[in-house]
Design a protein around this motif. Structure first.
Motif, PDB file in Angstrom:
ATOM      1  N   GLU A   1     128.068   5.962  46.718  1.00  0.00           N
ATOM      2  CA  GLU A   1     128.623   5.960  45.370  1.00  0.00           C
ATOM      3  C   GLU A   1     129.827   5.024  45.300  1.00  0.00           C
ATOM      4  O   GLU A   1     130.607   4.931  46.239  1.00  0.00           O
ATOM      5  CB  GLU A   1     129.044   7.388  45.013  1.00  0.00           C
ATOM      6  CG  GLU A   1     129.242   7.621  43.552  1.00  0.00           C
ATOM      7  CD  GLU A   1     129.428   9.083  43.231  1.00  0.00           C
ATOM      8  OE1 GLU A   1     130.582   9.487  42.987  1.00  0.00           O
ATOM      9  OE2 GLU A   1     128.417   9.807  43.233  1.00  0.00           O
TER      10      GLU A   1
ATOM     11  N   LYS B   1     121.871   4.399  43.649  1.00  0.00           N
ATOM     12  CA  LYS B   1     120.904   5.382  44.149  1.00  0.00           C
ATOM     13  C   LYS B   1     119.573   4.714  44.463  1.00  0.00           C
ATOM     14  O   LYS B   1     118.970   4.976  45.502  1.00  0.00           O
ATOM     15  CB  LYS B   1     120.717   6.511  43.147  1.00  0.00           C
ATOM     16  CG  LYS B   1     121.878   7.483  43.125  1.00  0.00           C
ATOM     17  CD  LYS B   1     121.691   8.570  42.093  1.00  0.00           C
ATOM     18  CE  LYS B   1     122.965   9.406  42.036  1.00  0.00           C
ATOM     19  NZ  LYS B   1     122.987  10.311  40.894  1.00  0.00           N
ATOM     20  N   LYS B   2     119.121   3.836  43.575  1.00  0.00           N
ATOM     21  CA  LYS B   2     117.845   3.147  43.805  1.00  0.00           C
ATOM     22  C   LYS B   2     117.920   2.214  45.018  1.00  0.00           C
ATOM     23  O   LYS B   2     116.910   1.959  45.657  1.00  0.00           O
ATOM     24  CB  LYS B   2     117.415   2.380  42.563  1.00  0.00           C
ATOM     25  CG  LYS B   2     116.969   3.281  41.427  1.00  0.00           C
ATOM     26  CD  LYS B   2     116.351   2.481  40.304  1.00  0.00           C
ATOM     27  CE  LYS B   2     115.881   3.394  39.209  1.00  0.00           C
ATOM     28  NZ  LYS B   2     114.493   3.786  39.354  1.00  0.00           N
TER      29      LYS B   2
ATOM     30  N   ASP C   1     125.813   3.868  39.094  1.00  0.00           N
ATOM     31  CA  ASP C   1     125.347   4.973  39.942  1.00  0.00           C
ATOM     32  C   ASP C   1     123.830   4.969  40.097  1.00  0.00           C
ATOM     33  O   ASP C   1     123.311   5.160  41.194  1.00  0.00           O
ATOM     34  CB  ASP C   1     125.806   6.323  39.384  1.00  0.00           C
ATOM     35  CG  ASP C   1     127.279   6.606  39.607  1.00  0.00           C
ATOM     36  OD1 ASP C   1     127.913   5.892  40.426  1.00  0.00           O
ATOM     37  OD2 ASP C   1     127.801   7.535  38.960  1.00  0.00           O
TER      38      ASP C   1
ATOM     39  N   ASN D   1     119.807   2.922  47.611  1.00  0.00           N
ATOM     40  CA  ASN D   1     120.241   3.773  48.725  1.00  0.00           C
ATOM     41  C   ASN D   1     121.631   3.396  49.231  1.00  0.00           C
ATOM     42  O   ASN D   1     121.862   3.308  50.440  1.00  0.00           O
ATOM     43  CB  ASN D   1     119.226   3.751  49.873  1.00  0.00           C
ATOM     44  CG  ASN D   1     117.888   4.312  49.453  1.00  0.00           C
ATOM     45  OD1 ASN D   1     117.819   5.351  48.803  1.00  0.00           O
ATOM     46  ND2 ASN D   1     116.832   3.603  49.783  1.00  0.00           N
TER      47      ASN D   1
END
Length: 124
Positions: free
Chosen positions: A94, A88-89, A84, A91
């Motif tokens: 999920e 997120k890093k 996760d 972009n």
């Protein structure tokens, strides 16, 4: 609590023995190994940095082929958190269980290549 202390000491000793048995791998060397396998350099850098931060072992040289579960003692629920953070890093959306189930058919070791293959899969 006592068991956890001894378990951590045993793990630290095992990691020290592994570290002593192989040369240190720089961040650039780690990334280049993955780039040579066809992975994106930026994504490989993110994976390296997040794994390094996640395992919190500054004096231990990580390798892309290291089994994150076995060597770094990252448990199943923690690996979801690791993925996760990387997504997120980068972009990316999920990861869902179906993504993991599909990848588990071909890759059996949870390592940097596994993570990068997963992130490549969900980025299309």
């Amino acid at each position: 609590m006592v068991f956890g202390y001894f378990s951590n000491k045993r793990r630290e000793k095992m990691l020290q023995q592994l570290s002593d048995s192989r040369p240190n791998l720089t961040r650039a060397e780690y990334v280049n190994r993955l780039v040579k396998k066809g992975f994106n350099k930026h994504q490989a850098e993110i994976v390296h940095d997040v794994i390094r931060e996640f395992i919190q072992m500054d004096n231990f040289s990580i390798y892309p082929e290291d089994d994150i579960h076995k060597i770094y003692a990252v448990e199943d629920l923690d690996d979801v958190e690791l993925i996760d953070v990387i997504c997120k890093k980068l972009n990316l959306r999920e990861v869902v269980q179906e993504d993991i189930d599909e990848l588990d058919k071909t890759l059996k070791i949870f390592n940097a290549e596994y993570i990068l293959t997963l992130t490549n899969h969900i980025s299309v």
